[in-house]
Design a protein around this motif. Structure first.
Motif, PDB file in Angstrom:
ATOM      1  N   THR A   1       6.310   2.805  -0.495  1.00  0.00           N
ATOM      2  CA  THR A   1       5.580   1.535  -0.577  1.00  0.00           C
ATOM      3  C   THR A   1       6.439   0.411  -0.020  1.00  0.00           C
ATOM      4  O   THR A   1       7.620   0.312  -0.334  1.00  0.00           O
ATOM      5  CB  THR A   1       5.224   1.208  -2.043  1.00  0.00           C
TER       6      THR A   1
ATOM      7  N   GLU B   1       8.472  15.526  -1.117  1.00  0.00           N
ATOM      8  CA  GLU B   1       7.197  14.802  -1.039  1.00  0.00           C
ATOM      9  C   GLU B   1       7.348  13.505  -1.830  1.00  0.00           C
ATOM     10  O   GLU B   1       7.928  13.512  -2.915  1.00  0.00           O
ATOM     11  CB  GLU B   1       6.072  15.638  -1.642  1.00  0.00           C
TER      12      GLU B   1
ATOM     13  N   ALA C   1      10.773   4.339  -2.225  1.00  0.00           N
ATOM     14  CA  ALA C   1      10.240   5.699  -2.108  1.00  0.00           C
ATOM     15  C   ALA C   1      10.610   6.476  -3.366  1.00  0.00           C
ATOM     16  O   ALA C   1      11.761   6.419  -3.803  1.00  0.00           O
ATOM     17  CB  ALA C   1      10.849   6.377  -0.884  1.00  0.00           C
TER      18      ALA C   1
ATOM     19  N   LYS D   1       0.848  -1.193   0.000  1.00  0.00           N
ATOM     20  CA  LYS D   1       0.000   0.000   0.000  1.00  0.00           C
ATOM     21  C   LYS D   1       0.890   1.252   0.000  1.00  0.00           C
ATOM     22  O   LYS D   1       1.774   1.377   0.841  1.00  0.00           O
ATOM     23  CB  LYS D   1      -0.885   0.001   1.245  1.00  0.00           C
ATOM     24  N   PRO D   2       0.660   2.159  -0.975  1.00  0.00           N
ATOM     25  CA  PRO D   2       1.505   3.363  -1.018  1.00  0.00           C
ATOM     26  C   PRO D   2       1.080   4.378   0.048  1.00  0.00           C
ATOM     27  O   PRO D   2      -0.117   4.601   0.263  1.00  0.00           O
ATOM     28  CB  PRO D   2       1.275   3.911  -2.425  1.00  0.00           C
ATOM     29  N   PHE D   3       2.071   4.939   0.720  1.00  0.00           N
ATOM     30  CA  PHE D   3       1.820   5.986   1.729  1.00  0.00           C
ATOM     31  C   PHE D   3       2.416   7.296   1.226  1.00  0.00           C
ATOM     32  O   PHE D   3       3.525   7.313   0.696  1.00  0.00           O
ATOM     33  CB  PHE D   3       2.487   5.608   3.060  1.00  0.00           C
ATOM     34  N   ARG D   4       1.668   8.374   1.419  1.00  0.00           N
ATOM     35  CA  ARG D   4       2.185   9.680   1.009  1.00  0.00           C
ATOM     36  C   ARG D   4       2.948  10.260   2.196  1.00  0.00           C
ATOM     37  O   ARG D   4       2.508  10.127   3.351  1.00  0.00           O
ATOM     38  CB  ARG D   4       1.027  10.604   0.630  1.00  0.00           C
TER      39      ARG D   4
ATOM     40  N   MET E   1       5.932   9.083  -2.443  1.00  0.00           N
ATOM     41  CA  MET E   1       5.101   7.931  -2.146  1.00  0.00           C
ATOM     42  C   MET E   1       6.042   6.818  -1.678  1.00  0.00           C
ATOM     43  O   MET E   1       7.053   6.530  -2.321  1.00  0.00           O
ATOM     44  CB  MET E   1       4.349   7.432  -3.384  1.00  0.00           C
TER      45      MET E   1
END
Lengths: 623, 197
Positions: A334, A330, A347, A311-314, A332
């Protein structure tokens, strides 16, 4: 022949030779058993034949008790070397003659036994009755030593077997040595090629196809497989190049960190983002690159994404550029630790410092703007209120002096009418009329301002009755004029009755007013339920009409399309109509054509349960 | 080869043997008092009686020697009977090639009618020539034991040889009588040469 090639050839050879020898041995064994059985049978038959002859020949010797003759007959058995013993018994069962002549008594049975021959150990032993005609004269005893014969036969048999198998072995060896090459050579070629490929990783090598059998198929399949591997590896290389290019050309920096959050990969673009090269950062701890204030958040997010693989996290954080400046990044992130192709947390991130700064500014502007709008609105609202109360009080206050003007003008007229010349009288009339007109104007303004402020008091309003009432009120205006009314069945609506009456008064009085110049005036009132589920009322007339290009001005305050000389009016009526209908949640508009007529429309919402059925209104024409 | 079960033919044989025995019984009852009384045979004559019977099996007669295939094979004794009851006992119930064996005893050669084996007793030694003359052309196996029997035209002569009984065969006489003597018998016999016996 190279030693590495020997095993398969030798295996084939051994298989062929073993098979041949086994088959031969099996055949030979079967044959041996058959031979043994037939051999025994033959021996027995031979003994039987011999004994037959002897028995036949010795009948006379027995019949005439000629022992010499009998011994002589038996002595002829010398020719049969394997006959070990023979004897003749007379009819009484006494030993009568023997062979060999000097044999002791004890090698012969003491009395004759049953006729027939059988194997006893390694001997064939038996008795045969001696008869002449059907007269029994005695018994012949015969013993054949089969051991020697059997041994001889066995020896011959084994010798033959050995010779045959040895011959077959040599023959099979010679044949298979030649024939096995058909199998071993292609296999060896395959093996050679496979070895070459595994050593050199060269998938362009091909095995020459020689035969059309399964080995040929195998070779073809092998070649096809090589072809496919070759193509696939090319495609794979191509794809890897492409992906690598994608990653390395990407403006985003891509980093892979392991389970301890150390960098295991950094794309070359990292240097354009934070100034450090990939080589400088590899194997260092990733959190070290994060601003101390952001480190807890980053660590927290990383820990959280560990529990949700894929699941990708920002994530937004600050890192220090090589030149010492703090950057907003900034990206993503994963968790691909369980992906065997990656085995890391990936990242991809970019420098968003400019954007963050711009965003902050915009946010700041937005908050001040909102503040200002609120302030202005409040200002405007208070000014508006002041203005409204001012205009109301002004209007209200203007009425008293006006009443004085008209009142005193009338009184002056009554008192001095005779004393005044005609011109003065006319002036006085003008003063009085103008003052009255000004009064009407002020009244209208007061109504208008009340409409905006007054609260709506909704009740069930019978439109048909309301329209009737308005028509009654207009009776004086109509006077003796001929107007054809056409009125649809009208519903009961939910509205403020007084305000709704204002609407109808305005619309119907307008219709009456603007058809003044028609000999045959026609006014039509219709009602329908429109597509939006609202009542749509319309009032159409065949009066003066208007130019559609001015339709927008119709509902403005003090906006008029006709001069007061043509048609009197203050220009407030339709503005009032619009104000009332909008406050009821409806809409108002008009269509018209100069000298043809005008149609005014307005809509009202239909309440949940409209008691439409109770509004049966007489739709007959009324005059 | 002995057959254990009683086949139909075996039963018939035993019946015919029985039937043949009846006239023989009568004959012996009737004839016996008229004939020379059978005396008690010595061991030697018991053997000779057996030999006499065995000759029937080793000699072939021409078919016309028998009136029919079932006609009896007659063993005759001319002159003094040395066998006593021995021969009768040996022969009793025996059948050779379908011919039942019967014994006839003759006092003189004139009595001999149908006869296949004729034992010429020593008592007739002086009349041998006359006997052989009257038997000429008949298929009779002549058996004797007097000196010069075979030589003078008899076919088989018994001779004593060291307590054993042998016989001598005159093949010419046999041939003259149209008799075929089995080679097996000849093996056990001495063959008469001219001037011998």
């Amino acid at each position: 022949m190279p030693t590495t090639h020997t095993p398969i050839q030798r295996k084939l050879m051994v298989i062929i030779l073993l098979t041949a020898v086994t088959a031969l041995l099996a055949t030979r064994t079967g044959f041996f058993i058959y031979e043994y059985v037939t051999f025994r049978d033959a021996v027995r038959r031979q003994v039987a034949t011999v004994s037959h002859v002897i028995a036949a020949n010795s009948s006379a010797a027995l019949a005439f008790k000629n022992a010499e003759d009998a011994n002589e007959i038996l002595a002829a058995l010398r020719a049969e070397t394997h006959i070990a013993a023979a004897a003749l018994y007379d009819s009484s069962g006494a030993l009568f003659a023997r062979y060999p002549a000097d044999a002791p008594n004890n090698i012969f049975p003491s009395a004759p036994g049953l006729s027939g021959y059988r194997f006893e150990k390694l001997s064939v032993v038996g008795f045969e009755p001696v008869t002449q005609g059907d007269k029994f004269h005695g018994t012949l005893y015969l013993r054949l030593d089969a051991g020697v014969i059997l041994r001889e036969w066995l020896r011959d048999s084994i010798v033959i077997t050995v010779i045959v198998i040895a011959g077959a072995f040599i023959l099979a060896y010679l044949i298979s040595k030649r024939l096995q090459k058909q199998i071993s050579v292609p296999i060896l070629a395959l093996a050679e090629t496979a070895k070459a490929i595994s050593l050199r990783q060269d998938y362009t090598v091909r095995v020459p196809t020689r035969t059309g059998d399964e080995l040929g198929l195998l070779t073809d399949a092998f070649n096809q497989m090589l072809e496919r591997i070759h193509n696939q590896s090319l495609a794979l290389q191509e794809r890897e190049r492409r992906f690598r290019a994608l990653i390395e050309q990407s403006a985003d920096a891509i980093a892979v960190i392991d389970a301890e959050y150390n960098f295991t990969y950094l794309s070359p673009s990292i240097s354009s983002v934070i100034g450090f090269s990939a080589a400088e950062l590899i194997n260092s701890h990733s959190i070290d690159q994060v601003h101390p204030d952001d480190a807890p958040t980053v660590r927290d997010t990383l820990n959280r994404l560990r529990t949700e693989p894929g699941k990708p996290f920002r994530l937004v954080w600050r890192s220090q550029h090589k030149d010492g400046q703090w950057l907003w990044l900034e990206g993503m992130v994963t968790n691909l630790l369980s992906d065997p192709a990656v085995k890391g947390i990936v990242a991809n991130f970019r420098d968003v410092t400019e954007r963050i700064r711009a965003e902050a500014e915009v946010r700041k502007l937005n908050t001040t703007l909102e503040q200002r709008v609120v302030e202005r609105t409040a200002e405007l609202e208070s000014v508006n209120k002041e203005l409204e109360s001012f205009s109301y009080s002004v209007s209200h206050d203007l009425r008293a002096p006006l009443r004085h003007i008209t009142g005193f003008a009338d009184m002056l007229m009554n008192r001095s009418k005779a004393k005044l010349d005609e011109t003065s009288q006319r002036y006085l009339d003008i003063i009085s009329n103008s003052a009255k007109q000004m009064g009407v104007l002020i009244d209208d303004l007061l109504v208008f301002s009340r409409m905006g402020r007054a609260e709506l008091r909704h009740t069930q309003v019978d439109t048909a009755a309301l329209v009737d009432e308005v028509r009654q009120d207009l009776a004086t205006d109509i006077g003796s004029r001929r107007i054809t009314w056409h009125i649809d069945e009208l519903p009961i609506v939910h509205a403020d009755r007084a305000m709704l009456k204002q609407v109808w008064v305005n619309l119907l009085s307008n219709a009456v007013k603007y058809t003044r110049n028609r000999d045959e005036a026609a006014i039509t009132i219709r009602c329908r339920e429109n597509e939006q589920g609202m009542w749509e009322f319309s009032v159409a007339d065949n009066g003066a009409g208007f130019d559609m290009q001015y339709a927008g001005k119709l509902f403005g305050v003090f906006q008029r399309l006709h001069t007061a000389e043509e048609f009197e009016g203050t220009g407030v009526g339709l503005a009032n109509v619009q104000r009332i209908i909008i406050r009821h949640g409806g809409r108002v508009w008009a269509e018209g054509k100069v000298d043809i007529g005008a149609t005014f429309y307005f809509t009202l919402p239909i309440p949940e349960k409209s008691p439409h059925d109770n509004t049966k209104t007489d739709s007959a024409d009324r005059r | 080869m002995k057959t254990c079960k009683f086949s139909k033919s075996a039963a018939m044989v035993s019946w015919s043997r029985l039937l043949a025995g009846i006239p023989l019984l009568f004959l012996s009852l009737w004839v016996a008092p008229l004939q020379a009384q059978p005396t008690v045979a010595t061991k030697e004559y018991e053997v000779k009686a057996a030999f006499l019977f065995n000759f029937a099996r080793f000699v072939e007669w021409p078919t016309n020697a028998f009136n029919s295939p079932q006609a009896p094979l007659v063993i005759g004794i001319l002159g003094t009977d040395p066998f006593g009851a021995a021969l009768n006992e040996i022969v009793r119930g025996e059948i050779v090639n379908g011919h039942p064996l019967i014994i006839q005893r003759y006092r003189n050669i004139e009595e001999v009618q149908t006869c296949h084996i004729l034992f010429i007793s020593s008592s007739e030694a002086r009349r041998l020539e006359q006997i052989f003359r009257s038997l000429r052309g008949k298929n009779v196996l002549t058996v004797g034991e007097s000196d010069g029997f075979a030589h003078s035209g008899g076919i088989i002569r018994f001779i004593a040889d060291q307590n054993r009984i042998r016989f001598r065969v005159n093949l010419d006489a046999a041939r003259a009588a149209e008799l075929t003597i089995s080679s097996k018998l000849l093996r056990a016999a001495e063959i008469v040469k001219p001037g011998q016996d």
